[in-house]
Scaffold this motif. Sequence first.
Motif, PDB file in Angstrom:
ATOM      1  N   TYR A 175       3.231  -1.507  -2.191  1.00 28.22           N
ATOM      2  CA  TYR A 175       2.922  -0.805  -0.954  1.00 28.22           C
ATOM      3  C   TYR A 175       3.936  -1.129   0.140  1.00 28.22           C
ATOM      4  N   LYS A 176       4.249  -0.133   0.944  1.00 31.70           N
ATOM      5  CA  LYS A 176       5.120  -0.317   2.100  1.00 31.70           C
ATOM      6  C   LYS A 176       4.275  -0.687   3.313  1.00 31.70           C
ATOM      7  N   ALA A 177       4.925  -1.031   4.397  1.00 29.37           N
ATOM      8  CA  ALA A 177       4.209  -1.332   5.631  1.00 29.37           C
ATOM      9  C   ALA A 177       3.648  -0.049   6.227  1.00 29.37           C
ATOM     10  N   GLY A 178       2.484  -0.163   6.876  1.00 25.58           N
ATOM     11  CA  GLY A 178       1.871   0.981   7.541  1.00 25.58           C
ATOM     12  C   GLY A 178       0.885   1.703   6.641  1.00 25.58           C
ATOM     13  N   TRP A 179       0.338   2.791   7.197  1.00 23.60           N
ATOM     14  CA  TRP A 179      -0.603   3.625   6.438  1.00 23.60           C
ATOM     15  C   TRP A 179       0.165   4.499   5.459  1.00 23.60           C
ATOM     16  N   GLN A 180      -0.404   4.705   4.290  1.00 29.70           N
ATOM     17  CA  GLN A 180       0.236   5.522   3.256  1.00 29.70           C
ATOM     18  C   GLN A 180      -0.828   6.121   2.344  1.00 29.70           C
ATOM     19  N   ASP A 181      -0.543   7.320   1.865  1.00 36.03           N
ATOM     20  CA  ASP A 181      -1.390   7.948   0.852  1.00 36.03           C
ATOM     21  C   ASP A 181      -0.900   7.527  -0.521  1.00 36.03           C
ATOM     22  N   VAL A 182      -1.832   7.191  -1.394  1.00 37.47           N
ATOM     23  CA  VAL A 182      -1.499   6.764  -2.748  1.00 37.47           C
ATOM     24  C   VAL A 182      -2.136   7.746  -3.730  1.00 37.47           C
ATOM     25  N   ASP A 193     -18.759  14.638  -3.854  1.00 39.01           N
ATOM     26  CA  ASP A 193     -17.396  14.573  -3.318  1.00 39.01           C
ATOM     27  C   ASP A 193     -17.322  13.735  -2.047  1.00 39.01           C
ATOM     28  N   HIS A 194     -18.355  12.931  -1.800  1.00 43.57           N
ATOM     29  CA  HIS A 194     -18.415  12.151  -0.578  1.00 43.57           C
ATOM     30  C   HIS A 194     -18.437  10.653  -0.842  1.00 43.57           C
ATOM     31  N   ARG A 195     -18.652  10.239  -2.069  1.00 45.79           N
ATOM     32  CA  ARG A 195     -18.780   8.819  -2.391  1.00 45.79           C
ATOM     33  C   ARG A 195     -17.495   8.071  -2.056  1.00 45.79           C
ATOM     34  N   SER A 196     -17.656   6.861  -1.514  1.00 44.53           N
ATOM     35  CA  SER A 196     -16.483   6.172  -0.979  1.00 44.53           C
ATOM     36  C   SER A 196     -16.579   4.670  -1.205  1.00 44.53           C
ATOM     37  N   PHE A 197     -15.408   4.016  -1.101  1.00 42.94           N
ATOM     38  CA  PHE A 197     -15.329   2.567  -1.257  1.00 42.94           C
ATOM     39  C   PHE A 197     -14.179   2.060  -0.414  1.00 42.94           C
ATOM     40  N   GLU A 198     -14.430   0.984   0.350  1.00 40.16           N
ATOM     41  CA  GLU A 198     -13.409   0.449   1.253  1.00 40.16           C
ATOM     42  C   GLU A 198     -13.390  -1.080   1.166  1.00 40.16           C
ATOM     43  N   ILE A 199     -12.189  -1.636   1.189  1.00 36.89           N
ATOM     44  CA  ILE A 199     -12.007  -3.074   1.350  1.00 36.89           C
ATOM     45  C   ILE A 199     -11.122  -3.263   2.583  1.00 36.89           C
ATOM     46  N   LEU A 200     -11.665  -3.907   3.604  1.00 31.35           N
ATOM     47  CA  LEU A 200     -10.984  -4.019   4.888  1.00 31.35           C
ATOM     48  C   LEU A 200     -10.581  -5.464   5.143  1.00 31.35           C
ATOM     49  N   GLY A 201      -9.326  -5.681   5.497  1.00 32.35           N
ATOM     50  CA  GLY A 201      -8.835  -7.022   5.741  1.00 32.35           C
ATOM     51  C   GLY A 201      -8.010  -7.120   7.005  1.00 32.35           C
ATOM     52  N   THR A 202      -7.665  -8.338   7.395  1.00 37.81           N
ATOM     53  CA  THR A 202      -6.907  -8.567   8.625  1.00 37.81           C
ATOM     54  C   THR A 202      -5.468  -8.094   8.506  1.00 37.81           C
ATOM     55  N   ASP A 203      -4.916  -8.074   7.290  1.00 40.49           N
ATOM     56  CA  ASP A 203      -3.525  -7.690   7.095  1.00 40.49           C
ATOM     57  C   ASP A 203      -3.350  -6.393   6.325  1.00 40.49           C
ATOM     58  N   GLY A 204      -4.462  -5.840   5.845  1.00 36.45           N
ATOM     59  CA  GLY A 204      -4.361  -4.603   5.087  1.00 36.45           C
ATOM     60  C   GLY A 204      -5.727  -4.097   4.688  1.00 36.45           C
ATOM     61  N   SER A 205      -5.794  -2.831   4.332  1.00 34.09           N
ATOM     62  CA  SER A 205      -7.059  -2.211   3.928  1.00 34.09           C
ATOM     63  C   SER A 205      -6.785  -1.166   2.853  1.00 34.09           C
ATOM     64  N   VAL A 206      -7.771  -0.978   1.985  1.00 34.25           N
ATOM     65  CA  VAL A 206      -7.716   0.051   0.951  1.00 34.25           C
ATOM     66  C   VAL A 206      -8.963   0.908   1.103  1.00 34.25           C
ATOM     67  N   VAL A 207      -8.751   2.213   1.247  1.00 31.65           N
ATOM     68  CA  VAL A 207      -9.852   3.138   1.510  1.00 31.65           C
ATOM     69  C   VAL A 207      -9.817   4.251   0.475  1.00 31.65           C
ATOM     70  N   ARG A 240      -6.093   5.811   0.573  1.00 33.23           N
ATOM     71  CA  ARG A 240      -5.192   5.456   1.660  1.00 33.23           C
ATOM     72  C   ARG A 240      -5.116   3.946   1.752  1.00 33.23           C
ATOM     73  N   VAL A 241      -3.920   3.450   2.001  1.00 35.13           N
ATOM     74  CA  VAL A 241      -3.688   2.013   2.069  1.00 35.13           C
ATOM     75  C   VAL A 241      -2.936   1.697   3.353  1.00 35.13           C
ATOM     76  N   PHE A 242      -3.348   0.601   4.016  1.00 35.71           N
ATOM     77  CA  PHE A 242      -2.591   0.078   5.150  1.00 35.71           C
ATOM     78  C   PHE A 242      -2.145  -1.336   4.833  1.00 35.71           C
ATOM     79  N   MET A 243      -0.875  -1.629   5.137  1.00 39.17           N
ATOM     80  CA  MET A 243      -0.354  -2.987   5.025  1.00 39.17           C
ATOM     81  C   MET A 243       0.426  -3.328   6.299  1.00 39.17           C
ATOM     82  N   LYS A 244       0.175  -4.525   6.853  1.00 35.02           N
ATOM     83  CA  LYS A 244       0.967  -4.956   8.003  1.00 35.02           C
ATOM     84  C   LYS A 244       2.430  -5.131   7.625  1.00 35.02           C
TER      85      LYS A 244
END
Length: 350
Positions: free
Chosen positions: A296-303, A261-275, A286-290
Amino acid sequence: MKRRQFVQYVAAAATTLPSFAASISRVRVGMLGTGHSHFMGKLNAVLNNSDFELVSIAESNAETRAKLQKDPKLASLKWVSEAELLGDKSIHLVVVECRAWEAVPWGKKVIAAGKHLHLEKPPGNAYGPFKELVEEARSKKLLLQTGYLWRWHEGVSAGIEAAKKGWLGEVFMVRGTMNSDRGQEERDTEAKYAGGGLFELGGHVIDRMVEVLGRPKTVKSWLRHDTSVNDKLADNNVAVFEFDRALGIVTQSAKMGGSGDHRSFEILGTDGSVVLNPEANPPRMRVFMKKAQGPYKAGWQDVTVAPQPRFIPDFAELAKAIKTGQPLKQSYDHELLLQETLLRASGEIK
């Protein structure tokens, strides 16, 4: 990568892939070997898909075969020798469920018999023999799919889509964790290889990392034995991958309580990230978009991401490819790049 570039890239790649035309109503399947932990899951994936017809299973170890045949669910299945399975001209696809050191030799037998191949991971600890296998499959226009688990994960795929469509801006890091809590039998098996637990499980993360970033320029690994278990398994590992303008980081431990229950994957970018953390049981994304991008909307959001079934989409893809001639999502070249990068991280090749 901008969306227009991505579409052009996909179109160009598609024109270089061979056609696997086949006029069949159901894909006839043989299963070669039962020794991998994914055997039962993949057997069920075949049995529960109406596009498949399971013809036979071959298990050369008499003790293992006898034990499995005591299971009421398996006793009624047709058990044959390896030669009978490979010599059955009615079989279109062979699913190889074996240990890492058996993968390439068994896979070569399948391709030599003229059958499509699903090959368990990791497919050996050498690049040259695997490349020979892939090139033979390519030359014969036979499908080859390896069994990495995140290729059809909804959350992982959404992150890769966002990266390739440019929604994340400049991707500067891909990071993933694939820990486990191994018993001694599994530790003894993984200790056969210099990369230890990273060799066995790190490929799941590396597979998705190279899909986003391509071939790394350099790879540096720390393959350590840090637990008090009296063996030589590399059980606490980190690999760092250097790209032109990005880094990849893969961590793997073989003795973590609650690791599933701990395995994870992240893609981090200058304008957005997916965690994705965790990626399962159930997934939390969780997703962040500038600024608003795609769904996706702007800001952090749970998907919301539903629980992800293992093996079902992989085998659905195989059935469709064999029946329609549509190429697999992952090309021969991707399989080669993945194996090369995994072996670099595992200390097998420089």
